[in-house]
Design a protein around this motif. Structure first.
Motif, short mmCIF file in Angstrom:
data_model
loop_
_atom_site.label_atom_id
_atom_site.label_comp_id
_atom_site.label_asym_id
_atom_site.label_seq_id
_atom_site.Cartn_x
_atom_site.Cartn_y
_atom_site.Cartn_z
N ILE A 200 0.87 -1.18 0.00
CA ILE A 200 0.00 0.00 0.00
C ILE A 200 0.91 1.23 0.00
O ILE A 200 1.29 1.74 1.05
CB ILE A 200 -0.94 -0.02 1.22
CG1 ILE A 200 -1.78 -1.30 1.21
CG2 ILE A 200 -1.84 1.21 1.21
CD1 ILE A 200 -2.73 -1.43 2.39
N PRO A 205 -5.28 4.41 1.57
CA PRO A 205 -5.22 3.01 2.02
C PRO A 205 -6.58 2.36 2.19
O PRO A 205 -6.73 1.15 1.98
CB PRO A 205 -4.47 3.10 3.36
CG PRO A 205 -3.62 4.32 3.21
CD PRO A 205 -4.44 5.28 2.42
N ALA A 206 -7.61 3.14 2.55
CA ALA A 206 -8.95 2.58 2.74
C ALA A 206 -9.48 1.95 1.45
O ALA A 206 -10.36 1.07 1.50
CB ALA A 206 -9.90 3.65 3.24
N SER A 233 0.33 -5.45 5.47
CA SER A 233 0.59 -4.34 4.54
C SER A 233 2.03 -3.90 4.65
O SER A 233 2.69 -4.08 5.67
CB SER A 233 -0.34 -3.16 4.83
OG SER A 233 -0.02 -2.57 6.07
N SER A 235 4.18 -0.38 3.68
CA SER A 235 3.99 1.01 3.28
C SER A 235 5.23 1.83 3.63
O SER A 235 5.91 1.57 4.62
CB SER A 235 2.79 1.62 4.01
OG SER A 235 1.59 0.95 3.66
N ALA A 284 -0.97 7.40 1.86
CA ALA A 284 -0.31 6.11 2.07
C ALA A 284 1.09 6.23 2.64
O ALA A 284 1.79 5.22 2.76
CB ALA A 284 -0.27 5.34 0.75
N TYR A 286 3.40 6.86 5.89
CA TYR A 286 3.29 6.81 7.36
C TYR A 286 4.48 7.56 7.95
O TYR A 286 5.45 6.97 8.41
CB TYR A 286 3.22 5.36 7.81
CG TYR A 286 1.92 4.72 7.39
CD1 TYR A 286 0.90 4.51 8.31
CD2 TYR A 286 1.68 4.39 6.06
CE1 TYR A 286 -0.32 3.96 7.93
CE2 TYR A 286 0.47 3.85 5.66
CZ TYR A 286 -0.52 3.64 6.60
OH TYR A 286 -1.74 3.10 6.20
N LYS A 296 -2.32 6.35 12.23
CA LYS A 296 -2.55 5.91 10.85
C LYS A 296 -2.55 4.38 10.74
O LYS A 296 -3.32 3.80 9.98
CB LYS A 296 -1.51 6.52 9.90
CG LYS A 296 -1.68 8.02 9.69
CD LYS A 296 -0.85 8.54 8.52
CE LYS A 296 -1.40 8.09 7.19
NZ LYS A 296 -0.80 8.79 6.04
N LEU A 300 -5.65 1.95 9.64
CA LEU A 300 -5.50 0.91 8.62
C LEU A 300 -6.06 -0.42 9.13
O LEU A 300 -6.70 -1.16 8.39
CB LEU A 300 -4.02 0.77 8.24
CG LEU A 300 -3.71 -0.13 7.05
CD1 LEU A 300 -4.28 0.42 5.76
CD2 LEU A 300 -2.19 -0.31 6.92
N ARG A 301 -5.79 -0.71 10.39
CA ARG A 301 -6.34 -1.94 10.98
C ARG A 301 -7.87 -1.90 10.99
O ARG A 301 -8.53 -2.87 10.62
CB ARG A 301 -5.81 -2.10 12.41
CG ARG A 301 -6.47 -3.24 13.19
CD ARG A 301 -6.07 -4.60 12.64
NE ARG A 301 -6.77 -5.67 13.33
CZ ARG A 301 -7.90 -6.22 12.92
NH1 ARG A 301 -8.50 -5.77 11.82
NH2 ARG A 301 -8.46 -7.21 13.58
N VAL A 304 -9.21 -1.39 6.96
CA VAL A 304 -8.81 -2.36 5.93
C VAL A 304 -8.74 -3.78 6.47
O VAL A 304 -8.99 -4.73 5.76
CB VAL A 304 -7.46 -1.93 5.28
CG1 VAL A 304 -7.05 -2.91 4.19
CG2 VAL A 304 -7.58 -0.52 4.70
N PHE A 309 1.70 -4.89 10.05
CA PHE A 309 2.09 -3.68 9.33
C PHE A 309 3.60 -3.62 9.25
O PHE A 309 4.29 -3.71 10.27
CB PHE A 309 1.56 -2.43 10.05
CG PHE A 309 2.01 -1.14 9.40
CD1 PHE A 309 1.30 -0.61 8.34
CD2 PHE A 309 3.14 -0.47 9.85
CE1 PHE A 309 1.72 0.57 7.73
CE2 PHE A 309 3.56 0.70 9.25
CZ PHE A 309 2.85 1.22 8.18
#
Length: 348
Positions: A200, A205-206, A233, A235, A284, A286, A296, A300-301, A304, A309
């Protein structure tokens, strides 16, 4: 909720001085980074395979092995192994050896590779790009499942009831599928019941939530227990003492690296405006102080559904001490915040 690091072992010129760290020095630095990541309580460290001048990791298993006996709990994975242009037998043997050295902490992340330098290097035709991955993944999974293997395919000599050694400590040795967000690869991972890693690195990200849902639906459709399906993910990002200092430190090397790739792939120029938009709440990147990065990751948790991560740092070459500090902050400040708040959210 697992938190970790990934790196491609970049050796791009320093954007300020123009100095280029040698491949050998950068490899040694990454071993130090893995040891620190273990010390500060991170869960996983991934090294990605590339075959070009500005990346030093053509053999991720060797770099991970150098850190294996100097660490005690961190999981060690490729990120990714370019399976299409490699021999699955050697990949399995390399990571089974790493698994022995680390006493059961090795993982393989298999992917097609978004860089294509390895294909001509090892004599493969890019016209076979998809077929190569499908065939070699099939063999790798047979190696994972059984000590002795019988297999035949188009792009590699057949194997007739031969043993493949050493056997890993873990049974089975974990094999993840790396995906850039292609629905076909997501469905494949779900059907095979393999854990999935999504890169990602752009957009909101969503927007990856439907792909995660597709992965679970594909797995459930063929009878896999959804509780055993896992999504991670990867990122880009950087953790600093303050959000602005983190952004100012991370931008120059990121801009340099992204503009090199952009020139090769026909992308537009990567500017500070591009960067700042990507590190906003819905971007996207971080990048920021520990609280900002933690928030963030938590989002994401929740939005998504990822349960691992991996922060990719650096993008381009940064001073080693800055990278070490970012890893330290990720492990000692970001990860505890994420784990605590995710656990509280899931308990409601």
């Amino acid at each position: 909720m697992e938190i970790g690091i990934s790196t491609f072992v970049e050796t791009t010129p320093d954007p300020h001085s123009g100095k280029v760290v040698s491949h050998a020095e950068r490899i040694r630095q990454v071993v130090e980074e893995i040891i620190l990541a273990d010390k500060v309580g991170l869960d996983v460290f991934g090294v990605g395979e590339h075959h070009r001048k500005d990346y030093a990791a053509s053999a991720p298993a060797l770099i991970l092995a150098a850190a294996a006996t100097q660490t005690s709990r961190i999981r060690l994975t490729s990120a990714v192994s370019v399976l299409s242009s490699d021999d699955p037998v050697r990949v399995f043997q390399d990571f089974a050896t790493l698994d022995g050295l680390s006493n059961g902490r090795a993982e393989i992340m298999a992917g097609r590779g978004s860089f294509i330098e390895s294909f001509p290097l090892f004599g493969y035709d890019l016209n076979d790009y998809n077929e190569l991955f499908d065939e070699k993944l099939d063999l790798l999974l047979k190696l994972q499942a059984s000590e002795k293997v019988t297999w035949s395919g188009k792009h590699r000599p057949s194997i007739n009831n031969l043993g493949v050694y050493p056997r890993p400590v873990q049974d089975p040795l974990p094999i993840w599928i790396g995906s850039g967000g292609n629905s076909e690869s997501v469905v494949r991972a779900g059907i095979l019941g393999l854990p999935l890693v999504l890169a990602i690195i752009g957009g909101n990200p969503a927007q990856f939530a439907p792909l995660v849902d597709l992965y679970y639906r594909a797995g459930e459709h063929v009878g896999h227990d959804p509780k055993k399906l896992t999504v991670a993910s990867h990122s880009h990002g950087f953790v600093g003492e303050t959000t602005e200092s983190a952004a100012d430190a991370f931008f120059p090397s990121t801009q340099y690296a992204m503009n090199v790739l952009g020139k090769e792939r026909g992308w537009g120029a990567y500017t500070r405006e591009t960067f700042d938009a990507a590190r906003s709440e819905n971007g996207a990147l971080y990048v920021g102080d520990p609280r900002t990065v933690a928030d963030k990751i938590i989002a994401l948790r929740k939005n998504v559904g990822i349960t691992r991560f991996m922060l990719h740092v650096p993008v381009g070459s940064m001073p080693h001490d800055q990278v070490l500090r970012a890893i330290e902050l990720l492990g000692t400040e970001v990860a505890p915040l994420v784990r605590k708040e995710v656990a509280e959210w899931e308990a409601r």
